[in-house]
Write an enzyme that holds these catalytic residues in place. Structure first.
Site, PDB file in Angstrom:
ATOM      1  N   ASP A 146       0.831  -1.211   0.000  1.00  0.00           N
ATOM      2  CA  ASP A 146       0.000   0.000   0.000  1.00  0.00           C
ATOM      3  C   ASP A 146       0.862   1.257   0.000  1.00  0.00           C
ATOM      4  O   ASP A 146       1.978   1.259   0.527  1.00  0.00           O
ATOM      5  CB  ASP A 146      -0.915  -0.020   1.237  1.00  0.00           C
ATOM      6  CG  ASP A 146      -2.085   0.946   1.089  1.00  0.00           C
ATOM      7  OD1 ASP A 146      -2.442   1.290  -0.067  1.00  0.00           O
ATOM      8  OD2 ASP A 146      -2.642   1.367   2.115  1.00  0.00           O
ATOM      9  N   GLY A 194      -0.223   5.487  -4.332  1.00  0.00           N
ATOM     10  CA  GLY A 194      -0.885   6.748  -4.663  1.00  0.00           C
ATOM     11  C   GLY A 194      -0.281   7.909  -3.894  1.00  0.00           C
ATOM     12  O   GLY A 194       0.005   8.973  -4.462  1.00  0.00           O
ATOM     13  N   ARG A 195      -0.055   7.701  -2.590  1.00  0.00           N
ATOM     14  CA  ARG A 195       0.534   8.759  -1.764  1.00  0.00           C
ATOM     15  C   ARG A 195       1.962   9.069  -2.198  1.00  0.00           C
ATOM     16  O   ARG A 195       2.382  10.224  -2.199  1.00  0.00           O
ATOM     17  CB  ARG A 195       0.506   8.343  -0.277  1.00  0.00           C
ATOM     18  CG  ARG A 195      -0.846   8.609   0.374  1.00  0.00           C
ATOM     19  CD  ARG A 195      -0.974   7.848   1.675  1.00  0.00           C
ATOM     20  NE  ARG A 195      -1.267   6.443   1.434  1.00  0.00           N
ATOM     21  CZ  ARG A 195      -1.229   5.503   2.370  1.00  0.00           C
ATOM     22  NH1 ARG A 195      -0.869   5.817   3.596  1.00  0.00           N
ATOM     23  NH2 ARG A 195      -1.544   4.272   2.064  1.00  0.00           N
ATOM     24  N   TRP A 196       2.692   8.045  -2.595  1.00  0.00           N
ATOM     25  CA  TRP A 196       4.067   8.253  -3.069  1.00  0.00           C
ATOM     26  C   TRP A 196       4.044   9.201  -4.272  1.00  0.00           C
ATOM     27  O   TRP A 196       4.847  10.126  -4.362  1.00  0.00           O
ATOM     28  CB  TRP A 196       4.682   6.903  -3.463  1.00  0.00           C
ATOM     29  CG  TRP A 196       6.118   6.977  -3.894  1.00  0.00           C
ATOM     30  CD1 TRP A 196       7.221   6.808  -3.112  1.00  0.00           C
ATOM     31  CD2 TRP A 196       6.597   7.242  -5.222  1.00  0.00           C
ATOM     32  NE1 TRP A 196       8.355   6.956  -3.867  1.00  0.00           N
ATOM     33  CE2 TRP A 196       8.006   7.226  -5.159  1.00  0.00           C
ATOM     34  CE3 TRP A 196       5.987   7.497  -6.453  1.00  0.00           C
ATOM     35  CZ2 TRP A 196       8.818   7.441  -6.272  1.00  0.00           C
ATOM     36  CZ3 TRP A 196       6.779   7.730  -7.570  1.00  0.00           C
ATOM     37  CH2 TRP A 196       8.183   7.697  -7.468  1.00  0.00           C
ATOM     38  N   ARG A 227      -1.202   9.023  -9.993  1.00  0.00           N
ATOM     39  CA  ARG A 227      -1.202   7.811  -9.165  1.00  0.00           C
ATOM     40  C   ARG A 227      -0.590   6.624  -9.911  1.00  0.00           C
ATOM     41  O   ARG A 227       0.081   5.783  -9.332  1.00  0.00           O
ATOM     42  CB  ARG A 227      -2.635   7.468  -8.728  1.00  0.00           C
ATOM     43  CG  ARG A 227      -3.279   8.527  -7.829  1.00  0.00           C
ATOM     44  CD  ARG A 227      -4.695   8.113  -7.438  1.00  0.00           C
ATOM     45  NE  ARG A 227      -4.708   6.820  -6.769  1.00  0.00           N
ATOM     46  CZ  ARG A 227      -4.496   6.659  -5.453  1.00  0.00           C
ATOM     47  NH1 ARG A 227      -4.280   7.694  -4.678  1.00  0.00           N
ATOM     48  NH2 ARG A 227      -4.527   5.452  -4.931  1.00  0.00           N
ATOM     49  N   HIS A 282       2.140   3.489  -9.060  1.00  0.00           N
ATOM     50  CA  HIS A 282       2.009   2.037  -9.260  1.00  0.00           C
ATOM     51  C   HIS A 282       3.196   1.507 -10.073  1.00  0.00           C
ATOM     52  O   HIS A 282       3.708   0.422  -9.806  1.00  0.00           O
ATOM     53  CB  HIS A 282       0.692   1.701  -9.973  1.00  0.00           C
ATOM     54  CG  HIS A 282      -0.528   2.092  -9.186  1.00  0.00           C
ATOM     55  ND1 HIS A 282      -0.701   1.771  -7.862  1.00  0.00           N
ATOM     56  CD2 HIS A 282      -1.651   2.783  -9.552  1.00  0.00           C
ATOM     57  CE1 HIS A 282      -1.875   2.249  -7.441  1.00  0.00           C
ATOM     58  NE2 HIS A 282      -2.460   2.867  -8.446  1.00  0.00           N
ATOM     59  N   LEU A 339      10.147 -21.033  -5.609  1.00  0.00           N
ATOM     60  CA  LEU A 339       9.298 -20.064  -4.909  1.00  0.00           C
ATOM     61  C   LEU A 339       7.944 -20.058  -5.600  1.00  0.00           C
ATOM     62  O   LEU A 339       7.863 -20.004  -6.822  1.00  0.00           O
ATOM     63  CB  LEU A 339       9.922 -18.661  -5.003  1.00  0.00           C
ATOM     64  CG  LEU A 339       9.026 -17.477  -4.632  1.00  0.00           C
ATOM     65  CD1 LEU A 339       8.683 -17.468  -3.144  1.00  0.00           C
ATOM     66  CD2 LEU A 339       9.696 -16.145  -5.014  1.00  0.00           C
ATOM     67  N   ILE A 352      -6.668  -4.779   7.728  1.00  0.00           N
ATOM     68  CA  ILE A 352      -6.484  -5.936   6.833  1.00  0.00           C
ATOM     69  C   ILE A 352      -7.015  -5.661   5.428  1.00  0.00           C
ATOM     70  O   ILE A 352      -6.580  -6.289   4.472  1.00  0.00           O
ATOM     71  CB  ILE A 352      -7.172  -7.197   7.425  1.00  0.00           C
ATOM     72  CG1 ILE A 352      -6.586  -7.545   8.802  1.00  0.00           C
ATOM     73  CG2 ILE A 352      -7.000  -8.391   6.517  1.00  0.00           C
ATOM     74  CD1 ILE A 352      -7.070  -8.862   9.346  1.00  0.00           C
TER      75      ILE A 352
HETATM   76  C1  IPE Z   1      -5.291  -2.661   0.008  1.00  0.00           C
HETATM   77  O1  IPE Z   1      -5.031  -1.318  -0.195  1.00  0.00           O
HETATM   78  C2  IPE Z   1      -5.378  -3.365  -1.324  1.00  0.00           C
HETATM   79  C3  IPE Z   1      -4.112  -3.541  -2.022  1.00  0.00           C
HETATM   80  C4  IPE Z   1      -2.926  -3.215  -1.558  1.00  0.00           C
HETATM   81  C5  IPE Z   1      -4.212  -4.154  -3.316  1.00  0.00           C
HETATM   82  P1  IPE Z   1      -6.202  -0.264  -0.301  1.00  0.00           P
HETATM   83  O2  IPE Z   1      -5.566   1.069  -0.463  1.00  0.00           O
HETATM   84  O3  IPE Z   1      -7.159  -0.658  -1.354  1.00  0.00           O
HETATM   85  O4  IPE Z   1      -6.918  -0.399   1.104  1.00  0.00           O
HETATM   86  P2  IPE Z   1      -7.641   0.684   2.004  1.00  0.00           P
HETATM   87  O5  IPE Z   1      -8.607   1.412   1.117  1.00  0.00           O
HETATM   88  O6  IPE Z   1      -6.571   1.580   2.516  1.00  0.00           O
HETATM   89  O7  IPE Z   1      -8.294  -0.079   3.100  1.00  0.00           O
HETATM   90  C1  IPE Z   2      -1.727   0.208  -3.294  1.00  0.00           C
HETATM   91  O1  IPE Z   2      -1.504   1.572  -3.346  1.00  0.00           O
HETATM   92  C2  IPE Z   2      -1.924  -0.395  -4.657  1.00  0.00           C
HETATM   93  C3  IPE Z   2      -3.324  -0.762  -4.947  1.00  0.00           C
HETATM   94  C4  IPE Z   2      -4.298  -0.720  -4.108  1.00  0.00           C
HETATM   95  C5  IPE Z   2      -3.598  -1.244  -6.281  1.00  0.00           C
HETATM   96  P1  IPE Z   2      -2.673   2.624  -3.303  1.00  0.00           P
HETATM   97  O2  IPE Z   2      -3.073   2.960  -4.705  1.00  0.00           O
HETATM   98  O3  IPE Z   2      -3.788   2.163  -2.436  1.00  0.00           O
HETATM   99  O4  IPE Z   2      -1.915   3.861  -2.645  1.00  0.00           O
HETATM  100  P2  IPE Z   2      -2.493   4.842  -1.560  1.00  0.00           P
HETATM  101  O5  IPE Z   2      -2.943   4.030  -0.401  1.00  0.00           O
HETATM  102  O6  IPE Z   2      -3.617   5.589  -2.196  1.00  0.00           O
HETATM  103  O7  IPE Z   2      -1.331   5.712  -1.227  1.00  0.00           O
HETATM  104 MG    MG Z   3      -4.133   2.384  -0.427  1.00  0.00          MG
END
Ligand code: IPE
Ligand code: IPE
Ligand code: MG
Length: 247
Positions: A27, A30-32, A40, A44, A138, A202
């Site tokens: 996770d 997007g913030r990065w 965003r 990824h 693996l 989770i």
């Molecule tokens: C969890 O991250 C799903 C994945 C890493 C694929 P999300 O960003 O979707 O989860 P929430 O919204 O913070 O709970």
């Molecule tokens: C996790 O990063 C990747 C996916 C859920 C596909 P996010 O896209 O949720 O990134 P944040 O949490 O918005 O920073």
């Molecule tokens: Mg996220």
């Protein structure tokens, strides 16, 4: 088996406190990107490099299973541009990583509702799974269009159908039988769960399988997650006392 394989296997056998199965909620992409005023999707893309690093490191250390949460059932609700971008990235990633998976004896497996993925992604997934199915070092499990509740619901439905058909009785439904209807059938439960991005939840990942998993949450955003930090977490895991409900 190459001598390299043999030495890695020995290392795993002697290192009893190495997790057999590591699961990761990747996770913070997007913030990065946001912090850098980038889109965003560029977050990824950068995150894909961290994926390569963890796969290589697990392979090198002799970890048997790595499960990566790449796309949740809830992630379909993001903008069309982001979902399309993620699917494009996934297809490209599978295509470019296939040779390395073959070369390094890595087996690809997928959990989740793959029938919801775009057809071209499904195709490259099944090609890669077929090409790597005999590999033994693996096992990389990609959670795609995955939700723990969805997985348990599908298992319940399959068991109900078996009861209705008279194949089993309700009292035959044991924990083992439920587990055998999940997408993770045959895979041991994760020993270690890592979540990057700092949130302590989770998010619908492996709800059944994480019953006694050790959790490690880091505020590092997924694209910044590096080998040094991964090794540190594996070291921390060695110090955890796992009681499994006993004293
Ligand atoms: C969890 O991250 C799903 C994945 C890493 C694929 P999300 O960003 O979707 O989860 P929430 O919204 O913070 O709970
Ligand atoms: C996790 O990063 C990747 C996916 C859920 C596909 P996010 O896209 O949720 O990134 P944040 O949490 O918005 O920073
Ligand atoms: Mg996220």
């Amino acid at each position: 088996m190459s001598s390299n394989d043999a030495s890695q296997q020995r290392r795993a056998e002697t290192d009893a406190r190495l997790p057999v199965h590591v699961a990761i909620i990747m996770d913070g992409n997007g913030r990065w990107a946001q912090k850098r005023l980038l889109s965003r999707i560029l977050g990824h893309e950068k995150g894909a490099e961290a994926v390569r690093m963890v796969v290589r490191t697990c392979r090198e250390l002799g970890i048997a299973y790595l499960t990566l949460y790449a796309f949740s059932t809830e992630n379909w609700q993001r903008s069309k541009a982001e979902v399309d971008g993620l699917m494009r990235l996934l297809r490209r990633f599978l295509k470019t990583e296939m040779p390395e998976m073959l070369q390094n004896n890595i087996r690809l497996h997928v959990i989740g509702r793959t029938e919801k993925l775009p057809l071209d992604v499904q195709q490259v997934l099944s090609q890669t799974i077929a090409a790597t199915q005999a590999n033994t070092a693996l096992q990389l499990n990609l959670a795609l269009s995955y939700g723990g509740r969805d997985e348990i619901t599908r298992a319940a439905r399959a068991l109900a159908a078996e009861v209705q058909a008279g194949i089993i009785a309700p009292e035959d439904i044991s924990e083992e039988r439920v587990a055998s209807r999940l997408d993770t059938r045959g895979i041991p439960d994760p020993d270690l769960l890592i979540r990057t991005g700092g949130d302590m939840r989770i998010s619908n990942f492996l709800l059944w399988q994480l019953a006694y998993t050790e959790f490690f949450v880091t505020s590092t955003l997924w694209p910044d997650f590096d080998r040094e930090q991964f090794l540190k977490i594996l070291d921390d895991f060695r110090t955890r006392e796992r009681r499994f409900g006993r004293v």
